[in-house]
Motif scaffolding. Structure first.
Motif, PDB file in Angstrom:
ATOM      1  N   ALA A 117       0.828  -1.208   0.000  1.00 37.35           N
ATOM      2  CA  ALA A 117       0.000   0.000   0.000  1.00 37.35           C
ATOM      3  C   ALA A 117       0.861   1.257   0.000  1.00 37.35           C
ATOM      4  O   ALA A 117       0.586   2.211  -0.740  1.00 37.35           O
ATOM      5  CB  ALA A 117      -0.943   0.000   1.209  1.00 37.35           C
ATOM      6  N   VAL A 118       1.921   1.277   0.817  1.00 40.48           N
ATOM      7  CA  VAL A 118       2.823   2.435   0.833  1.00 40.48           C
ATOM      8  C   VAL A 118       3.477   2.586  -0.537  1.00 40.48           C
ATOM      9  O   VAL A 118       3.543   3.691  -1.092  1.00 40.48           O
ATOM     10  CB  VAL A 118       3.881   2.301   1.953  1.00 40.48           C
ATOM     11  N   MET A 119       3.947   1.484  -1.110  1.00 42.27           N
ATOM     12  CA  MET A 119       4.609   1.560  -2.418  1.00 42.27           C
ATOM     13  C   MET A 119       3.625   2.003  -3.505  1.00 42.27           C
ATOM     14  O   MET A 119       4.008   2.754  -4.416  1.00 42.27           O
ATOM     15  CB  MET A 119       5.257   0.224  -2.774  1.00 42.27           C
ATOM     16  N   ALA A 120       2.368   1.580  -3.417  1.00 37.12           N
ATOM     17  CA  ALA A 120       1.363   2.028  -4.387  1.00 37.12           C
ATOM     18  C   ALA A 120       1.124   3.531  -4.256  1.00 37.12           C
ATOM     19  O   ALA A 120       1.005   4.244  -5.262  1.00 37.12           O
ATOM     20  CB  ALA A 120       0.060   1.247  -4.200  1.00 37.12           C
ATOM     21  N   ASN A 121       1.051   4.030  -3.022  1.00 38.56           N
ATOM     22  CA  ASN A 121       0.888   5.468  -2.807  1.00 38.56           C
ATOM     23  C   ASN A 121       2.081   6.239  -3.361  1.00 38.56           C
ATOM     24  O   ASN A 121       1.928   7.290  -3.976  1.00 38.56           O
ATOM     25  CB  ASN A 121       0.724   5.775  -1.317  1.00 38.56           C
ATOM     26  N   LEU A 122       3.289   5.714  -3.115  1.00 30.67           N
ATOM     27  CA  LEU A 122       4.486   6.377  -3.635  1.00 30.67           C
ATOM     28  C   LEU A 122       4.525   6.332  -5.162  1.00 30.67           C
ATOM     29  O   LEU A 122       4.991   7.278  -5.799  1.00 30.67           O
ATOM     30  CB  LEU A 122       5.746   5.726  -3.051  1.00 30.67           C
ATOM     31  N   SER A 123       4.009   5.260  -5.752  1.00 31.62           N
ATOM     32  CA  SER A 123       4.005   5.139  -7.218  1.00 31.62           C
ATOM     33  C   SER A 123       3.189   6.241  -7.875  1.00 31.62           C
ATOM     34  O   SER A 123       3.511   6.673  -8.985  1.00 31.62           O
ATOM     35  CB  SER A 123       3.467   3.766  -7.646  1.00 31.62           C
ATOM     36  N   VAL A 124       2.159   6.720  -7.210  1.00 27.70           N
ATOM     37  CA  VAL A 124       1.369   7.833  -7.744  1.00 27.70           C
ATOM     38  C   VAL A 124       2.263   9.068  -7.888  1.00 27.70           C
ATOM     39  O   VAL A 124       2.255   9.747  -8.917  1.00 27.70           O
ATOM     40  CB  VAL A 124       0.154   8.140  -6.841  1.00 27.70           C
ATOM     41  N   VAL A 125       3.072   9.335  -6.871  1.00 31.66           N
ATOM     42  CA  VAL A 125       4.004  10.470  -6.913  1.00 31.66           C
ATOM     43  C   VAL A 125       5.079  10.201  -7.959  1.00 31.66           C
ATOM     44  O   VAL A 125       5.418  11.077  -8.756  1.00 31.66           O
ATOM     45  CB  VAL A 125       4.621  10.736  -5.522  1.00 31.66           C
ATOM     46  N   HIS A 126       5.633   8.983  -7.974  1.00 30.95           N
ATOM     47  CA  HIS A 126       6.672   8.634  -8.943  1.00 30.95           C
ATOM     48  C   HIS A 126       6.169   8.861 -10.373  1.00 30.95           C
ATOM     49  O   HIS A 126       6.882   9.457 -11.196  1.00 30.95           O
ATOM     50  CB  HIS A 126       7.070   7.160  -8.824  1.00 30.95           C
TER      51      HIS A 126
ATOM     52  N   GLY B 189      12.320  25.255  -3.089  1.00 34.52           N
ATOM     53  CA  GLY B 189      10.894  25.249  -2.757  1.00 34.52           C
ATOM     54  C   GLY B 189      10.149  24.166  -3.518  1.00 34.52           C
ATOM     55  O   GLY B 189       9.303  23.460  -2.944  1.00 34.52           O
ATOM     56  N   GLU B 190      10.459  24.029  -4.798  1.00 39.35           N
ATOM     57  CA  GLU B 190       9.812  22.987  -5.601  1.00 39.35           C
ATOM     58  C   GLU B 190      10.252  21.603  -5.119  1.00 39.35           C
ATOM     59  O   GLU B 190       9.445  20.672  -5.055  1.00 39.35           O
ATOM     60  CB  GLU B 190      10.147  23.175  -7.077  1.00 39.35           C
ATOM     61  N   ALA B 191      11.532  21.449  -4.759  1.00 39.89           N
ATOM     62  CA  ALA B 191      12.022  20.170  -4.230  1.00 39.89           C
ATOM     63  C   ALA B 191      11.325  19.837  -2.914  1.00 39.89           C
ATOM     64  O   ALA B 191      10.982  18.679  -2.662  1.00 39.89           O
ATOM     65  CB  ALA B 191      13.536  20.220  -4.051  1.00 39.89           C
TER      66      ALA B 191
ATOM     67  N   ALA C   1       4.944  15.725  -1.044  1.00 38.64           N
ATOM     68  CA  ALA C   1       4.094  14.746  -1.725  1.00 38.64           C
ATOM     69  C   ALA C   1       4.519  13.324  -1.353  1.00 38.64           C
ATOM     70  O   ALA C   1       3.668  12.461  -1.105  1.00 38.64           O
ATOM     71  CB  ALA C   1       4.153  14.953  -3.234  1.00 38.64           C
ATOM     72  N   LEU C   2       5.821  13.073  -1.303  1.00 39.03           N
ATOM     73  CA  LEU C   2       6.305  11.757  -0.875  1.00 39.03           C
ATOM     74  C   LEU C   2       5.896  11.494   0.569  1.00 39.03           C
ATOM     75  O   LEU C   2       5.493  10.381   0.915  1.00 39.03           O
ATOM     76  CB  LEU C   2       7.824  11.671  -1.026  1.00 39.03           C
ATOM     77  N   GLY C   3       5.997  12.521   1.413  1.00 41.57           N
ATOM     78  CA  GLY C   3       5.622  12.390   2.815  1.00 41.57           C
ATOM     79  C   GLY C   3       4.155  12.082   3.014  1.00 41.57           C
ATOM     80  O   GLY C   3       3.780  11.358   3.936  1.00 41.57           O
ATOM     81  N   GLU C   4       3.307  12.617   2.150  1.00 37.59           N
ATOM     82  CA  GLU C   4       1.873  12.308   2.236  1.00 37.59           C
ATOM     83  C   GLU C   4       1.614  10.864   1.837  1.00 37.59           C
ATOM     84  O   GLU C   4       0.688  10.239   2.339  1.00 37.59           O
ATOM     85  CB  GLU C   4       1.079  13.258   1.341  1.00 37.59           C
ATOM     86  N   ALA C   5       2.444  10.318   0.939  1.00 39.55           N
ATOM     87  CA  ALA C   5       2.256   8.949   0.471  1.00 39.55           C
ATOM     88  C   ALA C   5       2.799   7.917   1.444  1.00 39.55           C
ATOM     89  O   ALA C   5       2.374   6.775   1.447  1.00 39.55           O
ATOM     90  CB  ALA C   5       2.929   8.780  -0.897  1.00 39.55           C
ATOM     91  N   ASN C   6       3.758   8.311   2.281  1.00 37.79           N
ATOM     92  CA  ASN C   6       4.403   7.396   3.222  1.00 37.79           C
ATOM     93  C   ASN C   6       4.061   7.857   4.642  1.00 37.79           C
ATOM     94  O   ASN C   6       4.356   8.985   4.995  1.00 37.79           O
ATOM     95  CB  ASN C   6       5.918   7.428   2.985  1.00 37.79           C
TER      96      ASN C   6
END
Length: 131
Positions: free
Chosen positions: A24-33, A90-92, A98-103
């Protein structure tokens, strides 16, 4: 500008995730990726093995010492990384958010990055040495 996002987490916590929780965490991160890749901002990224599989070469004496595990003694360990191409810190930081929201746990350290392989863009393949 290139930035490295270093991913830290409590590896005992991550090791305790069930396969379903990890998936589930990896799926959430894949959205960001997928979004970052589509925007041309995602470079190499990787999930590191746990610190028990690490070796560290410590210099300062001859011969250098090889230690089992990481050099730093911390509760959290670097478990992964991203190389991203962003216009500003700022963009980074937005990418890290976004990664933090996914994990659900951990921390993300963002650092400006200078490449040693000049002429290799984020999406380029690094040529392999002849065997």
């Amino acid at each position: 500008m290139l930035y490295a996002i270093l991913c830290y987490n409590d590896q005992d916590l991550v090791a305790g995730w069930t396969k379903a929780q990890d998936d589930a965490v990896m799926a959430n991160l894949s959205v960001v990726h997928d979004r970052l890749y589509a925007e041309g901002k995602l470079g190499p990224a990787g999930r590191l093995g746990f610190t028990g599989s690490a070796k560290t070469l410590v210099k300062g004496q001859e011969p250098p010492v090889v230690m089992d595990g990481p050099y730093a003694e911390t509760k959290e360990a670097m478990l992964g990384f991203y190389i991203i191409d962003c216009a500003s810190m700022g963009e980074a930081l937005d990418v890290a958010r976004a990664l933090g929201e996914a994990n659900p746990t951990g921390a993300y350290e963002i650092r400006p990055l200078s490449l040693y392989l000049q002429g290799v863009a984020v999406g380029d393949q690094v040529p392999q040495a002849a065997e």
